[in-house]
Design a protein around this motif. Structure first.
Motif, PDB file in Angstrom:
ATOM      1  N   ASN A 131      -8.643 -10.189 -19.099  1.00 31.33           N
ATOM      2  CA  ASN A 131      -8.085  -9.963 -18.025  1.00 31.33           C
ATOM      3  C   ASN A 131      -7.167 -10.478 -17.650  1.00 31.33           C
ATOM      4  OD1 ASN A 131      -8.562  -6.578 -17.537  1.00 31.33           O
ATOM      5  ND2 ASN A 131     -10.699  -8.056 -17.114  1.00 31.33           N
ATOM      6  N   SER A 132      -5.713 -11.284 -18.168  1.00 28.50           N
ATOM      7  CA  SER A 132      -4.816 -11.819 -17.192  1.00 28.50           C
ATOM      8  C   SER A 132      -4.472 -11.294 -15.595  1.00 28.50           C
ATOM      9  CB  SER A 132      -3.173 -11.185 -17.654  1.00 28.50           C
ATOM     10  OG  SER A 132      -2.715 -10.096 -17.476  1.00 28.50           O
ATOM     11  N   PHE A 133      -4.359 -12.753 -15.450  1.00 30.54           N
ATOM     12  CA  PHE A 133      -3.783 -12.566 -13.547  1.00 30.54           C
ATOM     13  C   PHE A 133      -3.438 -11.594 -13.418  1.00 30.54           C
ATOM     14  CE2 PHE A 133      -2.468 -13.822 -10.005  1.00 30.54           C
ATOM     15  CZ  PHE A 133      -3.596 -14.759  -8.792  1.00 30.54           C
ATOM     16  N   THR A 134      -1.402 -11.556 -13.742  1.00 27.94           N
ATOM     17  CA  THR A 134      -0.925 -10.385 -14.160  1.00 27.94           C
ATOM     18  C   THR A 134      -1.774  -8.900 -13.973  1.00 27.94           C
ATOM     19  OG1 THR A 134       0.637 -12.525 -14.722  1.00 27.94           O
ATOM     20  CG2 THR A 134       1.446 -10.075 -14.920  1.00 27.94           C
ATOM     21  N   ASP A 135      -2.508  -9.129 -14.779  1.00 32.57           N
ATOM     22  CA  ASP A 135      -2.865  -7.502 -14.893  1.00 32.57           C
ATOM     23  C   ASP A 135      -3.793  -6.849 -13.546  1.00 32.57           C
ATOM     24  OD1 ASP A 135      -1.850  -6.638 -17.493  1.00 32.57           O
ATOM     25  OD2 ASP A 135      -3.167  -7.788 -18.402  1.00 32.57           O
ATOM     26  N   ILE A 136      -4.837  -8.306 -12.982  1.00 31.84           N
ATOM     27  CA  ILE A 136      -5.061  -8.044 -12.133  1.00 31.84           C
ATOM     28  C   ILE A 136      -4.439  -7.957 -10.933  1.00 31.84           C
ATOM     29  CG2 ILE A 136      -6.723  -8.692 -10.279  1.00 31.84           C
ATOM     30  CD1 ILE A 136      -8.297 -10.234 -12.720  1.00 31.84           C
ATOM     31  N   LEU A 137      -3.448  -8.603 -10.643  1.00 35.14           N
ATOM     32  CA  LEU A 137      -2.346  -8.809  -9.456  1.00 35.14           C
ATOM     33  C   LEU A 137      -1.622  -6.828  -9.974  1.00 35.14           C
ATOM     34  CD1 LEU A 137      -0.819  -9.420  -6.920  1.00 35.14           C
ATOM     35  CD2 LEU A 137       0.967 -10.548  -8.946  1.00 35.14           C
ATOM     36  N   ARG A 138      -0.811  -6.453 -10.966  1.00 37.54           N
ATOM     37  CA  ARG A 138      -0.903  -5.541 -11.126  1.00 37.54           C
ATOM     38  C   ARG A 138      -1.982  -3.924 -10.714  1.00 37.54           C
ATOM     39  NH1 ARG A 138      -0.057  -4.099 -16.923  1.00 37.54           N
ATOM     40  NH2 ARG A 138       2.136  -2.957 -16.016  1.00 37.54           N
ATOM     41  N   ALA A 139      -2.977  -4.408 -11.076  1.00 39.41           N
ATOM     42  CA  ALA A 139      -4.062  -3.408 -10.485  1.00 39.41           C
ATOM     43  C   ALA A 139      -4.161  -2.600  -9.126  1.00 39.41           C
ATOM     44  CB  ALA A 139      -5.127  -3.802 -11.411  1.00 39.41           C
ATOM     45  N   ILE A 140      -3.841  -4.623  -8.488  1.00 38.98           N
ATOM     46  CA  ILE A 140      -4.048  -4.263  -6.730  1.00 38.98           C
ATOM     47  C   ILE A 140      -3.104  -3.732  -6.150  1.00 38.98           C
ATOM     48  CG2 ILE A 140      -4.050  -5.851  -4.788  1.00 38.98           C
ATOM     49  CD1 ILE A 140      -5.646  -7.960  -6.538  1.00 38.98           C
ATOM     50  N   LEU A 141      -2.050  -3.941  -6.781  1.00 39.79           N
ATOM     51  CA  LEU A 141      -0.489  -3.911  -6.246  1.00 39.79           C
ATOM     52  C   LEU A 141      -0.725  -1.715  -6.587  1.00 39.79           C
ATOM     53  CD1 LEU A 141       1.600  -6.371  -7.698  1.00 39.79           C
ATOM     54  CD2 LEU A 141       1.480  -5.318  -5.285  1.00 39.79           C
ATOM     55  N   LEU A 142      -0.789  -1.675  -7.527  1.00 40.04           N
ATOM     56  CA  LEU A 142      -1.265  -0.201  -7.884  1.00 40.04           C
ATOM     57  C   LEU A 142      -1.676   0.523  -7.371  1.00 40.04           C
ATOM     58  CD1 LEU A 142      -0.694   2.163  -9.258  1.00 40.04           C
ATOM     59  CD2 LEU A 142      -2.353   1.691 -10.997  1.00 40.04           C
ATOM     60  N   SER A 143      -3.198  -0.256  -6.544  1.00 38.64           N
ATOM     61  CA  SER A 143      -4.029   0.934  -5.788  1.00 38.64           C
ATOM     62  C   SER A 143      -3.678   0.285  -4.423  1.00 38.64           C
ATOM     63  CB  SER A 143      -5.745  -0.904  -5.840  1.00 38.64           C
ATOM     64  OG  SER A 143      -5.796  -0.694  -7.009  1.00 38.64           O
ATOM     65  N   LEU A 144      -2.841  -0.564  -4.012  1.00 45.38           N
ATOM     66  CA  LEU A 144      -2.186  -0.240  -3.132  1.00 45.38           C
ATOM     67  C   LEU A 144      -1.131   0.534  -2.904  1.00 45.38           C
ATOM     68  CD1 LEU A 144      -1.903  -4.010  -1.645  1.00 45.38           C
ATOM     69  CD2 LEU A 144      -3.202  -2.212  -0.599  1.00 45.38           C
ATOM     70  N   GLU A 145      -0.162   0.708  -3.999  1.00 45.61           N
ATOM     71  CA  GLU A 145       1.014   2.202  -3.536  1.00 45.61           C
ATOM     72  C   GLU A 145      -0.268   3.604  -3.366  1.00 45.61           C
ATOM     73  OE1 GLU A 145       3.844   2.241  -3.866  1.00 45.61           O
ATOM     74  OE2 GLU A 145       4.618   0.244  -4.843  1.00 45.61           O
ATOM     75  N   VAL A 146      -1.361   3.752  -3.849  1.00 41.33           N
ATOM     76  CA  VAL A 146      -1.858   4.807  -3.785  1.00 41.33           C
ATOM     77  C   VAL A 146      -2.271   4.423  -2.723  1.00 41.33           C
ATOM     78  CG1 VAL A 146      -4.227   6.296  -4.938  1.00 41.33           C
ATOM     79  CG2 VAL A 146      -2.916   5.100  -6.186  1.00 41.33           C
ATOM     80  N   LEU A 147      -3.193   3.991  -1.844  1.00 42.32           N
ATOM     81  CA  LEU A 147      -3.763   3.942  -0.417  1.00 42.32           C
ATOM     82  C   LEU A 147      -2.951   3.977   0.704  1.00 42.32           C
ATOM     83  CD1 LEU A 147      -6.336   1.439  -1.483  1.00 42.32           C
ATOM     84  CD2 LEU A 147      -6.458   3.403  -1.107  1.00 42.32           C
ATOM     85  N   ILE A 148      -1.374   3.053   0.304  1.00 44.79           N
ATOM     86  CA  ILE A 148      -0.697   3.229   1.158  1.00 44.79           C
ATOM     87  C   ILE A 148       0.163   4.344   1.518  1.00 44.79           C
ATOM     88  CG2 ILE A 148       1.370   2.572  -0.126  1.00 44.79           C
ATOM     89  CD1 ILE A 148       0.280   0.926   2.885  1.00 44.79           C
ATOM     90  N   GLU A 149      -0.125   5.470   0.637  1.00 41.59           N
ATOM     91  CA  GLU A 149       0.736   7.232   0.756  1.00 41.59           C
ATOM     92  C   GLU A 149      -0.303   8.008   1.727  1.00 41.59           C
ATOM     93  OE1 GLU A 149       2.818   9.133  -1.103  1.00 41.59           O
ATOM     94  OE2 GLU A 149       3.875   7.398  -2.314  1.00 41.59           O
ATOM     95  N   ASN A 150      -1.155   6.906   2.572  1.00 40.48           N
ATOM     96  CA  ASN A 150      -2.262   7.295   3.822  1.00 40.48           C
ATOM     97  C   ASN A 150      -1.425   6.678   4.601  1.00 40.48           C
ATOM     98  OD1 ASN A 150      -3.905   7.972   5.969  1.00 40.48           O
ATOM     99  ND2 ASN A 150      -5.473   7.762   4.325  1.00 40.48           N
TER     100      ASN A 150
END
Length: 323
Positions: A131-150
Motif C-alpha cells: 500500500n502506498s501512503f496515498t492509497d491509504i489516505l484515499r481509503a480514509i477519505l472515501l470512508s469519511l465520505e460514506v460516514l459523513i452522509e449520516n
C-alpha cells in the motif's frame, strides 16, 4: 423541522442548535447564502451544490458562512489539484480496496459516549510493498465520505485513534513532509468533518519528532485536539470510556476485526480470497453503513489485547487538552 433534519434525534437536533448555531428557521437561507458565494470562485468546479451537501459544510464550521464557503472551495480545489487521487475514487479501485482490506481505516460500530464515530489505525499494519501512503489516505477519505452522509455524524463528529505499536523507524522514514502535508490538507483543511480528538498511543520517540515537525502546519484547534498517551491507557480512558473501545485499547469490547469495515463497503459477499467488482461512488451514497456482527472474525491487528499497559512510568499525560 425541515426535511434536512429528518433522521436526527431530538437530542442531536438540540446539540446542533447549542453547539453549532443551527437554526431550523433560517436553514435554507443560510444554505443559499453560501451557494451565492460560488460565483466568486470561477476557477473552481463546484460539482455538487445541493442543500444536503452544503449543510454538512455549515455544520463543520458552526454556521459561519464565510468559513463554510472557504471550506467548500478548499474541498473542491484539493480535488482539482490532486486529480490522480480522485480519478478512480471508488471502493473497487485496486489501491483503495487493498488499503481497506488491510484495515485502513478501522471503523468501530460503537460510538463514544458523545455519539462520535471512532476511527482506528494500526500503523504497523502498513505494508509499504503493498500500500502506498496515498492509497491509504484515499481509503480514509472515501470512508469519511460514506460516514459523513449520516447527519448525526455531521453534528457529533469523529474520533481518531492511531496505535503506533511496532511501527518501525524504517516505516516512519516513508512519512515524508510532502505526504504529511497532503494528509493535513486533505483532512484538516478540505473535509467537512468535526474531529473531537486525535489520540496517539504507544508512539516511539521518532513519532514525537515527526509531530514536532508537522505541528506548525496544524491549526490551533487541531493541535488542542491531539493527545499523546504513550502506553498509558488511563489517560485515554479519561477521554474515551472503555465501554466504547476494543480490548486492544483496554476496552470491554472484543478485539477489533480489521476486515469488518471493508466488508461493510464491499458487501456481504466479500472475502479475502475473492475479487469484488461493484463500482462504488461515494458522492452518491445515501445510506449510512453499519457492520455485520455475524461476519466478525479474529482481529487481524498485529497488536494483541493487553499489549498496552494501564500505567506508564514515563510522562504520558496528554500534552494538549480539548477546548
Amino acid at each position: 423541522m425541515t426535511h434536512l433534519h429528518a433522521g436526527l434525534s431530538p437530542e442531536t437536533t438540540e446539540k446542533a442548535r447549542l453547539e453549532l448555531n443551527e437554526n431550523p428557521d433560517t436553514l435554507h437561507q443560510d444554505i443559499q447564502q453560501v451557494r451565492d458565494m460560488i460565483v466568486t470562485r470561477p476557477d473552481i468546479g463546484f460539482l455538487r451544490t445541493d442543500d444536503d451537501f452544503i449543510l454538512r459544510f455549515l455544520r463543520a464550521r458552526k454556521f459561519n458562512q464565510t468559513e463554510t464557503f472557504r471550506l467548500l472551495a478548499q474541498y473542491f480545489q484539493f480535488r482539482q489539484q490532486n486529480l490522480d487521487m480522485f480519478q478512480s475514487f471508488k471502493v473497487d479501485d485496486p489501491g483503495i480496496k487493498r488499503a481497506l482490506m488491510d484495515g485502513f481505516p478501522g471503523v468501530l460500530e460503537t460510538p463514544d459516549q458523545h455519539g462520535r464515530k471512532i476511527l482506528i489505525l494500526f500503523a504497523s499494519n502498513w505494508d509499504q510493498s503493498r500500500n502506498s501512503f496515498t492509497d491509504i489516505l484515499r481509503a480514509i477519505l472515501l470512508s469519511l465520505e460514506v460516514l459523513i452522509e449520516n447527519p448525526e455524524l455531521q453534528i457529533n463528529g469523529f474520533i481518531l485513534i492511531i496505535d503506533w505499536s511496532n511501527f518501525s523507524f524504517k516505516q516512519a522514514s516513508k512519512l515524508t513532509p510532502n505526504i504529511l502535508k497532503l494528509a493535513i490538507e486533505g483532512l484538516q483543511d478540505s473535509f467537512p468533518a468535526r474531529f473531537g480528538g486525535i489520540h496517539f498511543v504507544n508512539q516511539p520517540w521518532y513519532i514525537h519528532a515527526m509531530y514536532t515537525i508537522i505541528k506548525p502546519f496544524l491549526k490551533d484547534k487541531t493541535r488542542k485536539r491531539i493527545f499523546l498517551h504513550g502506553n498509558n491507557l488511563n489517560s485515554l480512558h479519561v477521554l474515551l470510556q472503555p465501554e466504547c473501545l476494543p480490548s486492544e485499547f483496554g476496552g470491554t469490547l472484543p478485539p477489533y476485526d480489521m476486515g469488518i469495515w471493508a466488508r461493510t463497503l464491499l458487501g456481504p459477499d466479500y472475502s479475502d480470497e475473492t475479487e469484488y467488482t461493484l463500482t462504488y461512488d461515494a458522492l452518491h451514497v445515501r445510506e449510512s453503513c453499519g457492520g455485520d456482527k455475524e461476519l466478525m472474525k479474529r482481529s487481524q491487528s498485529v497488536v494483541e489485547p493487553g499489549t498496552l499497559r494501564q500505567t506508564d512510568r514515563e510522562t504520558s499525560t496528554p500534552l494538549l487538552a480539548l477546548d
